[in-house]
Design a protein around this motif. Structure first.
Motif, short mmCIF file in Angstrom:
data_model
loop_
_atom_site.label_atom_id
_atom_site.label_comp_id
_atom_site.label_asym_id
_atom_site.label_seq_id
_atom_site.Cartn_x
_atom_site.Cartn_y
_atom_site.Cartn_z
N ASP A 104 1.03 7.63 -6.08
CA ASP A 104 -0.04 8.62 -6.20
C ASP A 104 0.48 10.02 -5.87
O ASP A 104 0.18 10.99 -6.57
CB ASP A 104 -1.20 8.26 -5.27
CG ASP A 104 -2.34 9.26 -5.36
OD1 ASP A 104 -2.80 9.53 -6.48
OD2 ASP A 104 -2.78 9.76 -4.30
N MET A 115 -8.45 9.39 -0.29
CA MET A 115 -8.84 7.99 -0.13
C MET A 115 -9.89 7.85 0.96
O MET A 115 -10.81 7.01 0.86
CB MET A 115 -7.61 7.13 0.19
CG MET A 115 -7.87 5.64 0.07
SD MET A 115 -8.34 5.12 -1.60
CE MET A 115 -6.74 4.98 -2.39
N LEU A 167 0.71 4.45 -2.49
CA LEU A 167 0.53 5.79 -1.96
C LEU A 167 1.60 6.73 -2.50
O LEU A 167 1.30 7.85 -2.96
CB LEU A 167 0.59 5.76 -0.43
CG LEU A 167 0.73 7.11 0.30
CD1 LEU A 167 -0.48 7.99 0.04
CD2 LEU A 167 0.93 6.90 1.79
N TYR A 211 -5.74 1.36 -0.91
CA TYR A 211 -4.55 1.65 -1.72
C TYR A 211 -4.08 0.39 -2.46
O TYR A 211 -3.69 0.44 -3.63
CB TYR A 211 -3.41 2.18 -0.85
CG TYR A 211 -3.47 3.68 -0.62
CD1 TYR A 211 -3.20 4.57 -1.65
CD2 TYR A 211 -3.81 4.20 0.62
CE1 TYR A 211 -3.27 5.95 -1.45
CE2 TYR A 211 -3.88 5.57 0.84
CZ TYR A 211 -3.60 6.44 -0.20
OH TYR A 211 -3.67 7.80 0.00
N SER A 256 -3.22 12.84 -0.21
CA SER A 256 -3.57 11.57 -0.85
C SER A 256 -4.48 10.75 0.05
O SER A 256 -5.50 10.22 -0.40
CB SER A 256 -2.29 10.78 -1.16
OG SER A 256 -2.60 9.52 -1.73
N TRP A 292 0.81 -1.21 0.00
CA TRP A 292 0.00 0.00 0.00
C TRP A 292 0.85 1.26 0.00
O TRP A 292 0.49 2.27 -0.61
CB TRP A 292 -0.96 0.01 1.19
CG TRP A 292 -0.32 0.27 2.53
CD1 TRP A 292 0.20 -0.65 3.38
CD2 TRP A 292 -0.13 1.55 3.15
NE1 TRP A 292 0.71 -0.03 4.50
CE2 TRP A 292 0.51 1.32 4.38
CE3 TRP A 292 -0.44 2.86 2.79
CZ2 TRP A 292 0.85 2.35 5.25
CZ3 TRP A 292 -0.11 3.89 3.65
CH2 TRP A 292 0.53 3.64 4.87
#
Length: 297
Positions: A28, A43, A25, A145, A39, A21
């Motif tokens: 992103d 989410m 992250l 994620y 971010s 994850w």
């Protein structure tokens, strides 16, 4: 999200000593040029939208066509009577998948994961799990994620739209995303996440997109159930140590190839499959003649 392969994620996990994850992250953050908090805040909005969609379901609404509505509530009531053969968590997964997919057909607010037609799969495995396990909000965001990273890789290497690759691309991808999220929540390794994704896609490979009357209702809503239950089964297999003989990236590539070779009749055109059965044709004709009148059967 620039994630070209599952292997790339696995390699970074090993090289940087970070969980799946976290790699997603950071990708992103880099791609959208946002901070970690920004971010994660986005989410969190996604998770809240999924939860709100589930909370707002009453089972009273029907789609404009009249083909869809109320089955999620029927399943819940069946479960409450203690009659479900699946029982417990799986029964709730089935009910939630139906409810969320119906909400999409009834024009309610949902989260496309990865598409609106497959919106019921991921929340169906995550929301009921919160009732059975003590999961923190952060754990759930980590799972999302993982799911988004899997979806990004599949979108890059193959496709996620029924019009491009059939229902295998929509429900199949959603199932793979959900399976990976479950494995991550259970503390699985990157390798186990990969096996779960591969098995989820293999089980649904070749699934056509054949919406009756061109609507994302029949058989789409019930296929969300298949995607969700498939995700649970392959997640359990992966956690048990069962592996996919074909590497996950190769499975994704194969799904993309199958989608490209799929006849146009089986790619969301309503020109094949269930859409052209006698009943499917009759429904479409009824809609054409009386679009303002809901279909009742």
């Amino acid at each position: 999200m620039a994630l070209d392969s599952m292997k790339e994620i696995f390699d970074r996990m090993e090289q940087e000593g970070k969980p799946f994850w976290e790699i997603v992250l950071e990708t992103d953050m880099d791609e959208r040029q946002v901070t970690r908090n920004q971010s994660m805040a986005k989410m969190l909005i996604t998770w809240q939208a999924m939860s709100d969609a589930a909370d707002s379901y009453t089972g009273q609404r029907r789609s404009v066509s009249g083909l869809v509505g109320g089955d999620g509530m029927k399943m819940r009531q069946y479960c409450l009577r203690g009659e479900a053969m699946s029982g417990g968590y799986i029964s709730e997964v089935i009910a939630e998948a139906l409810s969320m997919a119906e909400s999409n057909a009834c024009m309610c607010r949902i989260v496309a994961a990865p598409t609106a037609g497959a919106c019921g799969v991921l929340p169906a495995v995550l929301l009921p799990l919160c009732k059975y396990e003590e999961l923190s909000q952060h754990q759930l965001l980590e799972a999302l994620y993982v799911a988004s990273g899997i979806g990004a890789v599949i979108a890059y290497r193959a496709c996620i739209a029924g019009a491009s690759g059939g229902c295998q691309a929509e429900i199949g991808t959603a199932s793979a995303m959900a399976a990976g999220a479950l494995v991550a929540l259970r503390g699985g390794t990157g390798e186990q996440i990969g096996h779960a994704v591969a098995m989820a896609l293999k089980n649904l490979m070749g699934l056509i997109c054949d919406p009756v009357a061109g609507l994302v209702e029949v058989p789409c809503v019930k296929r969300n159930v298949i995607g969700a239950v498939n995700a649970v089964s392959v997640a359990d297999m992966a956690m048990a140590g069962i592996t996919s003989r074909i590497p996950v990236d190769e499975v994704i590539d194969a799904m993309g190839e199958v989608g490209r070779r799929m006849p146009v009749e089986f790619r969301e055109t309503a020109l094949g499959g269930l859409a052209v059965t006698p009943t499917g044709t009759a429904i479409q004709e009824h809609m054409r003649k009386s679009p303002e009148v809901a279909y009742d059967s």
